[in-house]
Design a protein around this motif. Structure first.
Motif, mmCIF file in Angstrom:
data_model
loop_
_atom_site.group_PDB
_atom_site.id
_atom_site.type_symbol
_atom_site.label_atom_id
_atom_site.label_comp_id
_atom_site.label_asym_id
_atom_site.label_seq_id
_atom_site.Cartn_x
_atom_site.Cartn_y
_atom_site.Cartn_z
ATOM 1 N N MET A 10 -18.808 -13.139 -28.267
ATOM 2 C CA MET A 10 -19.730 -14.133 -27.738
ATOM 3 C C MET A 10 -21.143 -13.547 -27.732
ATOM 4 O O MET A 10 -21.368 -12.464 -27.205
ATOM 5 C CB MET A 10 -19.319 -14.511 -26.308
ATOM 6 N N ASP A 11 -22.063 -14.261 -28.325
ATOM 7 C CA ASP A 11 -23.467 -13.851 -28.338
ATOM 8 C C ASP A 11 -24.129 -14.449 -27.095
ATOM 9 O O ASP A 11 -24.568 -15.605 -27.102
ATOM 10 C CB ASP A 11 -24.133 -14.338 -29.625
ATOM 11 N N LYS A 12 -24.185 -13.650 -26.015
ATOM 12 C CA LYS A 12 -24.699 -14.159 -24.742
ATOM 13 C C LYS A 12 -26.171 -14.533 -24.816
ATOM 14 O O LYS A 12 -26.594 -15.491 -24.180
ATOM 15 C CB LYS A 12 -24.460 -13.147 -23.621
ATOM 16 N N ALA A 13 -26.950 -13.789 -25.594
ATOM 17 C CA ALA A 13 -28.384 -14.103 -25.712
ATOM 18 C C ALA A 13 -28.570 -15.483 -26.330
ATOM 19 O O ALA A 13 -29.380 -16.288 -25.859
ATOM 20 C CB ALA A 13 -29.105 -13.037 -26.530
ATOM 21 N N ALA A 14 -27.819 -15.783 -27.383
ATOM 22 C CA ALA A 14 -27.910 -17.102 -28.033
ATOM 23 C C ALA A 14 -27.407 -18.191 -27.088
ATOM 24 O O ALA A 14 -27.990 -19.279 -27.026
ATOM 25 C CB ALA A 14 -27.111 -17.102 -29.336
ATOM 26 N N LEU A 15 -26.339 -17.907 -26.354
ATOM 27 C CA LEU A 15 -25.805 -18.884 -25.400
ATOM 28 C C LEU A 15 -26.824 -19.172 -24.298
ATOM 29 O O LEU A 15 -27.036 -20.330 -23.935
ATOM 30 C CB LEU A 15 -24.494 -18.366 -24.804
ATOM 31 N N LEU B 42 -23.231 -16.815 -15.752
ATOM 32 C CA LEU B 42 -24.074 -16.273 -16.809
ATOM 33 C C LEU B 42 -25.500 -16.387 -16.304
ATOM 34 O O LEU B 42 -25.982 -17.483 -16.022
ATOM 35 C CB LEU B 42 -23.906 -17.073 -18.108
ATOM 36 N N GLY B 43 -26.159 -15.232 -16.140
ATOM 37 C CA GLY B 43 -27.544 -15.213 -15.684
ATOM 38 C C GLY B 43 -28.474 -14.967 -16.858
ATOM 39 O O GLY B 43 -28.127 -15.239 -18.013
ATOM 40 N N TYR B 44 -29.625 -14.401 -16.553
ATOM 41 C CA TYR B 44 -30.627 -14.149 -17.594
ATOM 42 C C TYR B 44 -30.415 -12.821 -18.316
ATOM 43 O O TYR B 44 -31.132 -12.508 -19.256
ATOM 44 C CB TYR B 44 -32.028 -14.213 -16.997
ATOM 45 N N GLY B 45 -29.463 -12.022 -17.853
ATOM 46 C CA GLY B 45 -29.143 -10.785 -18.552
ATOM 47 C C GLY B 45 -29.799 -9.547 -17.987
ATOM 48 O O GLY B 45 -29.582 -8.451 -18.493
ATOM 49 N N GLY B 46 -30.590 -9.674 -16.932
ATOM 50 C CA GLY B 46 -31.251 -8.510 -16.348
ATOM 51 C C GLY B 46 -30.363 -7.703 -15.420
ATOM 52 O O GLY B 46 -30.656 -6.550 -15.114
ATOM 53 N N PHE C 110 -16.050 -18.547 -21.820
ATOM 54 C CA PHE C 110 -16.804 -17.400 -21.326
ATOM 55 C C PHE C 110 -15.866 -16.226 -21.054
ATOM 56 O O PHE C 110 -14.830 -16.393 -20.408
ATOM 57 C CB PHE C 110 -17.535 -17.785 -20.039
ATOM 58 N N SER C 111 -16.222 -15.057 -21.528
ATOM 59 C CA SER C 111 -15.445 -13.842 -21.275
ATOM 60 C C SER C 111 -16.281 -12.893 -20.425
ATOM 61 O O SER C 111 -17.259 -12.323 -20.918
ATOM 62 C CB SER C 111 -15.078 -13.149 -22.594
#
Length: 190
Positions: A1-6, A135-139, A168-169
């Protein structure tokens, strides 16, 4: 899963919801009903960005309702302030009209107000999934903060129905939330 693209896809969808105001009104009502029987007197929340749901009107109403009860309750709302060294959050008292300043990310934060320890924490969801995963912003700010807060507050994700991610994984560092609310009601636990 590409979380940034999601993340980009979900934020774009959220920003372009034609009925976002109606969804926000519905989620305000869900929050208000959900809070009725909660015993908390200090709630942490967030300043909305990028089309996020704004929890502050419902929380301000919750605060005022506590002061109007037969036995008045002193309730407080905290907003996050970033600790740049630890990359964690602390929560500082917020109220309408309190002094604010922008943090390093350009997000308003309370200026020189009391540090609070919330027993309930509302967190924004870019996306969310079964099991209470967010799923947050990735920080990683919320994950690191929750790993260190003692006692750990009850955590509640807030988002719109379009933020549900079916496949979602979660990763090892992802901590499930205790509840998730959206504009249709309680999503987790079901």
């Amino acid at each position: 899963m590409d979380k940034a693209a999601l993340r980009r896809k979900l934020i774009d969808q959220r920003l372009n919801l034609s009925d976002r105001l109606q969804r926000a009104e519905a989620l305000q009502q869900v929050m208000r009903f959900w809070l009725i029987d909660r015993p908390d007197s200090v709630i942490g929340a967030y300043w909305p960005i990028k089309g996020e749901f704004d929890p502050l009107p419902a929380l301000h109403r919750w605060k005022e309702d506590g002061e109007l009860q037969g036995t008045p309750q002193r309730r407080k709302i905290g907003l996050p302030v970033i600790d740049k060294q630890r990359k964690t959050l602390s929560f500082h008292a917020w109220y309408p009209g309190c002094p604010m300043e922008e943090d390093a990310y350009g997000i308003p934060k309370p200026k020189d107000t009391e540090v609070l320890t919330p027993t309930l924490l509302f967190v924004p969801c870019v996306g969310y999934a079964a099991g209470g995963y967010r799923l947050g912003y990735g920080g990683g700010f919320y994950d690191r903060t929750l790993a260190t807060l003692q006692p750990r507050p009850f955590t509640v994700g807030l988002g719109y129905t379009n933020g549900y991610v079916d496949d979602f994984s979660p990763e090892a560092h992802d901590l499930p939330l205790d509840a998730i609310l959206n504009d249709n009601g309680v999503v987790w636990p079901v």
